[in-house]
Design a protein around this motif. Structure first.
Motif, PDB file in Angstrom:
ATOM      1  N   UNK A  52     -30.493  70.914 -42.192  1.00  0.00           N
ATOM      2  CA  UNK A  52     -29.130  70.126 -42.188  1.00  0.00           C
ATOM      3  C   UNK A  52     -28.829  70.212 -43.808  1.00  0.00           C
ATOM      4  N   UNK A  53     -27.380  70.560 -43.835  1.00  0.00           N
ATOM      5  CA  UNK A  53     -26.846  70.389 -45.350  1.00  0.00           C
ATOM      6  C   UNK A  53     -25.896  69.260 -45.289  1.00  0.00           C
ATOM      7  N   UNK A  54     -25.467  68.844 -46.543  1.00  0.00           N
ATOM      8  CA  UNK A  54     -24.555  67.902 -46.676  1.00  0.00           C
ATOM      9  C   UNK A  54     -23.762  68.069 -47.813  1.00  0.00           C
ATOM     10  N   UNK A  55     -22.618  68.238 -47.767  1.00  0.00           N
ATOM     11  CA  UNK A  55     -21.760  68.579 -48.815  1.00  0.00           C
ATOM     12  C   UNK A  55     -21.660  66.958 -49.569  1.00  0.00           C
ATOM     13  N   UNK A  56     -21.138  67.127 -50.753  1.00  0.00           N
ATOM     14  CA  UNK A  56     -21.398  65.933 -51.880  1.00  0.00           C
ATOM     15  C   UNK A  56     -20.477  66.244 -53.002  1.00  0.00           C
ATOM     16  N   UNK A  57     -20.329  65.203 -53.572  1.00  0.00           N
ATOM     17  CA  UNK A  57     -19.501  65.329 -55.069  1.00  0.00           C
ATOM     18  C   UNK A  57     -19.985  63.845 -55.614  1.00  0.00           C
ATOM     19  N   UNK A  58     -19.979  64.071 -57.263  1.00  0.00           N
ATOM     20  CA  UNK A  58     -20.360  62.941 -58.016  1.00  0.00           C
ATOM     21  C   UNK A  58     -18.940  62.453 -58.816  1.00  0.00           C
ATOM     22  N   UNK A  59     -18.682  61.351 -58.844  1.00  0.00           N
ATOM     23  CA  UNK A  59     -17.674  60.753 -59.579  1.00  0.00           C
ATOM     24  C   UNK A  59     -17.985  61.285 -61.162  1.00  0.00           C
ATOM     25  N   UNK A  60     -16.815  61.516 -61.814  1.00  0.00           N
ATOM     26  CA  UNK A  60     -15.396  61.348 -61.419  1.00  0.00           C
ATOM     27  C   UNK A  60     -14.910  62.706 -60.702  1.00  0.00           C
ATOM     28  N   UNK A  61     -15.734  63.492 -60.080  1.00  0.00           N
ATOM     29  CA  UNK A  61     -15.205  64.568 -59.235  1.00  0.00           C
ATOM     30  C   UNK A  61     -14.633  65.930 -59.757  1.00  0.00           C
ATOM     31  N   UNK A  62     -14.847  65.820 -60.912  1.00  0.00           N
ATOM     32  CA  UNK A  62     -14.448  66.986 -61.813  1.00  0.00           C
ATOM     33  C   UNK A  62     -15.369  67.944 -61.898  1.00  0.00           C
ATOM     34  N   UNK A  63     -16.649  68.148 -61.533  1.00  0.00           N
ATOM     35  CA  UNK A  63     -17.752  68.849 -61.781  1.00  0.00           C
ATOM     36  C   UNK A  63     -17.731  69.946 -60.545  1.00  0.00           C
TER      37      UNK A  63
END
Length: 305
Positions: A21-32
């Motif tokens: 299973x893969x889970x897409x993700x982001x970290x704040x502030x979402x610019x990376x």
């Protein structure tokens, strides 16, 4: 000796085809950019170091709410929120390995509605029955719907478009108007039964998660339920594990990621104590891939380090 080589080869092929299973993700502030989590049981997740696609389009050039669906040809299709406000569409790119991506494109699905405030949290799904993709998202169009308790710029409804090739798209149409501001909706197909919609009631007094049901993919989601989550919750992601579905969500009021388990989307049991999610993870979608793809992602992460 040859027998031993055959055993090694069979073990290698087995590991390549093993599902993960893969889970897409982001970290704040979402610019990376785009991040991934992975899991073998759907409960315990680990992060893969680094980012794999830096956002380059949109007014703010962010990547929020990344959503991925896999087509029957094995190509991964990614959509995401590009700005808080100002854009009339969502970002799109495709990949065969989740590492190397096509050119980023803006899919201007709301260009025909010049007063559109935003295009939030696009979610892409492949519908086996109709053999096409559906993308749903939330947009606010001031003075389009009864105001209720929300400001005009925050009075969202869900819209959708259909595509088979991500080159041509159907005209954007209204997907859901439950009579209140709604965002963060995800479609869950139940084979030979119906479609479940997990959504966020975004009115200030509620801001919690509910469900609705329909026999049709693009319409008919009636009888929105009472909330099954507490207030200040959003960003549901759903995965089926054996006979149950896990609904992951961001309990942002408590600054934690949490989950419910359900077998029928009518009764829910909180299982937050049974899951583990890396710190910093934000709203994405869960999909299945292979051990081979995961090894490639880990190898790429090691190269960066």
């Amino acid at each position: 000796m040859r027998y031993g080589l055959w055993i090694v080869a069979l073990l290698f092929l087995s590991s390549c085809s093993k599902e993960v299973y893969l889970f897409t993700s982001f970290h704040e502030p979402a610019t990376d950019g785009l991040r991934y989590l992975y899991s073998y049981d759907g409960y315990n997740w680990k992060g893969i170091d680094g980012t794999f696609l830096k956002p380059e389009i949109g007014v703010q050039k962010v990547m929020r709410d990344p959503s991925i669906a896999v087509g029957p040809d094995g190509i991964y299709h990614l959509v995401w929120t590009t700005s808080w406000r100002g854009d009339k569409g969502f970002g799109y790119a495709s990949s065969t390995d989740l590492i190397h991506w096509s050119e980023q494109k803006m899919i201007n699905v709301m260009q025909h509605e010049p007063e559109t405030v935003n295009v939030w949290a696009p979610e892409v799904f492949y519908d086996k029955e109709s053999q096409q993709f559906i993308i749903i998202w939330a947009s606010a169009i001031p003075f389009r719907f009864p105001k209720g308790t929300e400001e005009e710029n925050n009075n969202h409804r869900m819209y959708y478009t259909l595509t088979r090739d991500f080159k041509t798209f159907s005209e954007a149409r209204l997907f859901l108007d439950p009579g209140f501001s709604v965002i963060d909706a995800v479609i869950v197909p139940r084979e030979k039964e119906d479609y479940v919609l997990v959504l966020k009631d975004n009115t200030r007094a509620n801001r919690n998660l509910k469900v609705a049901f329909s026999k049709e993919l693009t319409s008919g989601y009636a009888g929105v339920s009472a909330p099954f989550s507490g207030n200040l919750t959003e960003g549901p992601s759903v995965v089926k594990i054996k006979d149950n579905w896990l609904i992951y969500y961001d309990a942002y009021g408590e600054k934690r990621y949490a989950a419910y388990k359900t077998s029928d989307f009518r009764t829910f049991k909180e299982v937050s104590a049974e899951i583990s999610i890396p710190e910093g993870h934000k709203h994405g979608t869960i999909f299945k891939s292979s051990e081979k793809v995961l090894r490639g992602l880990k190898s790429k992460a090691n190269e960066k380090n």
